[in-house]
Design a protein around this motif. Sequence first.
Motif, mmCIF file in Angstrom:
data_model
loop_
_atom_site.group_PDB
_atom_site.id
_atom_site.type_symbol
_atom_site.label_atom_id
_atom_site.label_comp_id
_atom_site.label_asym_id
_atom_site.label_seq_id
_atom_site.Cartn_x
_atom_site.Cartn_y
_atom_site.Cartn_z
ATOM 1 N N UNK A 166 0.865 -1.173 0.000
ATOM 2 C CA UNK A 166 0.000 0.000 0.000
ATOM 3 C C UNK A 166 0.904 1.227 0.000
ATOM 4 N N UNK A 167 0.714 2.107 -0.977
ATOM 5 C CA UNK A 167 1.573 3.287 -1.012
ATOM 6 C C UNK A 167 1.346 4.162 0.206
ATOM 7 N N UNK A 168 2.399 4.796 0.716
ATOM 8 C CA UNK A 168 2.238 5.685 1.869
ATOM 9 C C UNK A 168 1.428 6.917 1.487
ATOM 10 N N UNK A 169 0.869 7.554 2.506
ATOM 11 C CA UNK A 169 0.130 8.795 2.257
ATOM 12 C C UNK A 169 1.089 9.815 1.660
ATOM 13 N N UNK A 170 0.600 10.533 0.661
ATOM 14 C CA UNK A 170 1.458 11.497 -0.030
ATOM 15 C C UNK A 170 1.721 12.699 0.874
ATOM 16 N N UNK A 171 2.980 13.111 0.934
ATOM 17 C CA UNK A 171 3.368 14.306 1.689
ATOM 18 C C UNK A 171 4.121 15.241 0.769
ATOM 19 N N UNK A 172 3.873 16.519 0.948
ATOM 20 C CA UNK A 172 4.612 17.492 0.144
ATOM 21 C C UNK A 172 6.016 17.654 0.724
ATOM 22 N N UNK A 173 6.890 18.249 -0.070
ATOM 23 C CA UNK A 173 8.249 18.514 0.413
ATOM 24 C C UNK A 173 8.204 19.461 1.607
ATOM 25 N N UNK A 174 7.300 20.442 1.579
ATOM 26 C CA UNK A 174 7.181 21.372 2.713
ATOM 27 C C UNK A 174 6.812 20.631 3.993
ATOM 28 N N UNK A 175 5.876 19.679 3.896
ATOM 29 C CA UNK A 175 5.477 18.892 5.079
ATOM 30 C C UNK A 175 6.648 18.065 5.602
ATOM 31 N N UNK A 176 7.397 17.465 4.682
ATOM 32 C CA UNK A 176 8.561 16.662 5.094
ATOM 33 C C UNK A 176 9.601 17.546 5.768
ATOM 34 N N UNK A 177 9.851 18.723 5.205
ATOM 35 C CA UNK A 177 10.860 19.639 5.750
ATOM 36 C C UNK A 177 10.478 20.110 7.148
ATOM 37 N N UNK A 178 9.184 20.318 7.386
ATOM 38 C CA UNK A 178 8.736 20.834 8.695
ATOM 39 C C UNK A 178 8.721 19.762 9.778
ATOM 40 N N UNK A 179 8.628 18.494 9.378
ATOM 41 C CA UNK A 179 8.622 17.407 10.355
ATOM 42 C C UNK A 179 10.002 17.319 11.009
ATOM 43 N N UNK A 180 10.034 17.307 12.330
ATOM 44 C CA UNK A 180 11.287 17.212 13.097
ATOM 45 C C UNK A 180 12.286 18.301 12.706
ATOM 46 N N UNK A 181 11.771 19.503 12.421
ATOM 47 C CA UNK A 181 12.631 20.606 11.967
ATOM 48 C C UNK A 181 13.682 20.993 13.000
ATOM 49 N N UNK B 147 15.463 18.985 14.778
ATOM 50 C CA UNK B 147 16.549 17.996 14.804
ATOM 51 C C UNK B 147 17.551 18.348 13.698
ATOM 52 N N UNK B 148 18.699 18.921 14.097
ATOM 53 C CA UNK B 148 19.692 19.424 13.134
ATOM 54 C C UNK B 148 20.237 18.319 12.228
ATOM 55 N N UNK B 149 20.548 17.142 12.790
ATOM 56 C CA UNK B 149 21.119 16.069 11.971
ATOM 57 C C UNK B 149 20.086 15.547 10.973
ATOM 58 N N UNK B 150 18.816 15.460 11.384
ATOM 59 C CA UNK B 150 17.763 15.013 10.476
ATOM 60 C C UNK B 150 17.518 16.057 9.386
ATOM 61 N N UNK B 151 17.593 17.339 9.743
ATOM 62 C CA UNK B 151 17.419 18.407 8.764
ATOM 63 C C UNK B 151 18.500 18.316 7.683
ATOM 64 N N UNK B 152 19.755 18.082 8.125
ATOM 65 C CA UNK B 152 20.862 17.967 7.162
ATOM 66 C C UNK B 152 20.705 16.742 6.264
ATOM 67 N N UNK B 153 20.218 15.665 6.863
ATOM 68 C CA UNK B 153 20.001 14.433 6.095
ATOM 69 C C UNK B 153 18.934 14.663 5.011
ATOM 70 N N UNK B 154 17.845 15.324 5.379
ATOM 71 C CA UNK B 154 16.783 15.625 4.415
ATOM 72 C C UNK B 154 17.311 16.534 3.306
ATOM 73 N N UNK B 155 18.130 17.489 3.683
ATOM 74 C CA UNK B 155 18.696 18.407 2.695
ATOM 75 C C UNK B 155 19.592 17.658 1.717
ATOM 76 N N UNK B 156 20.335 16.678 2.258
ATOM 77 C CA UNK B 156 21.205 15.871 1.409
ATOM 78 C C UNK B 156 20.376 15.051 0.415
ATOM 79 N N UNK B 157 19.243 14.509 0.873
ATOM 80 C CA UNK B 157 18.388 13.711 0.010
ATOM 81 C C UNK B 157 17.607 14.564 -0.985
ATOM 82 N N UNK B 158 17.081 15.677 -0.515
ATOM 83 C CA UNK B 158 16.159 16.475 -1.321
ATOM 84 C C UNK B 158 16.816 17.656 -2.024
ATOM 85 N N UNK B 159 18.033 17.985 -1.630
ATOM 86 C CA UNK B 159 18.681 19.162 -2.199
ATOM 87 C C UNK B 159 18.072 20.419 -1.610
ATOM 88 N N UNK B 160 18.233 21.514 -2.294
ATOM 89 C CA UNK B 160 17.691 22.786 -1.838
ATOM 90 C C UNK B 160 16.193 22.806 -2.121
#
Length: 199
Positions: free
Chosen positions: A24-39, A41-54
């Motif tokens: 079952x596909x996961x519920x769709x989340x926008x990039x903005x929603x993903x970026x705001x989740x656990x904002x 947490x510095x290490x998680x923020x950097x990890x997301x930036x590495x995956x998603x770019x700017x």
Amino acid sequence: MAESEEQQLEQVPEEETGPSVNYKPPAEKTIDEIAKTDAEDESLRKYKEQLLGNIEERVFWPNDPNKVILRKMSIVCDGRPDKEIDLGDKGQLKDMKFYVKEGAKYRIMITFNVQREIVAGLRFTNRISKGPFKNKEEYMVGSYGPKKEVHEYKSPEETFPGGLGLRGEYKVKSLFTDDDKNEILAWEWKLEIKKDWKD
């Protein structure tokens, strides 16, 4: 496609959509929603930036409302020039015909861009028919975040069928979809299997 004259193309019901999987596909989340989740947490923020770019730069072709922009489909055979379809040229799609050699090993390559949002579960399907015979190939392409550089997907290596009964012209209906079964592009083309290459 079948690999030899003994392995005839199998009949595949038109309504069949692929192997039965309890996915079952996961519920769709926008990039903005993903970026705001656990904002916080510095290490998680950097990890997301590495995956998603700017994440501020994710619309590269503002006049195109699509998230996925298909560029071309190629048939890639070792030692041969790639045979290509420009998927942006709607006028040529139905008339495109590839001539290939029986028994040759090949991969299908799709090149595309992603913008605006993450796209999940991209899937590429070919329905192949020749007379009463039908076959279906389905490839999981994957999930991608937006970036200006082109993405390339190559299918696993396969072999064109061979033998007198399997030579000739095949009609192919291709479909590119996402996890939610949204149709990104559907197109038709022809494949002619010959005894030798025709340039």
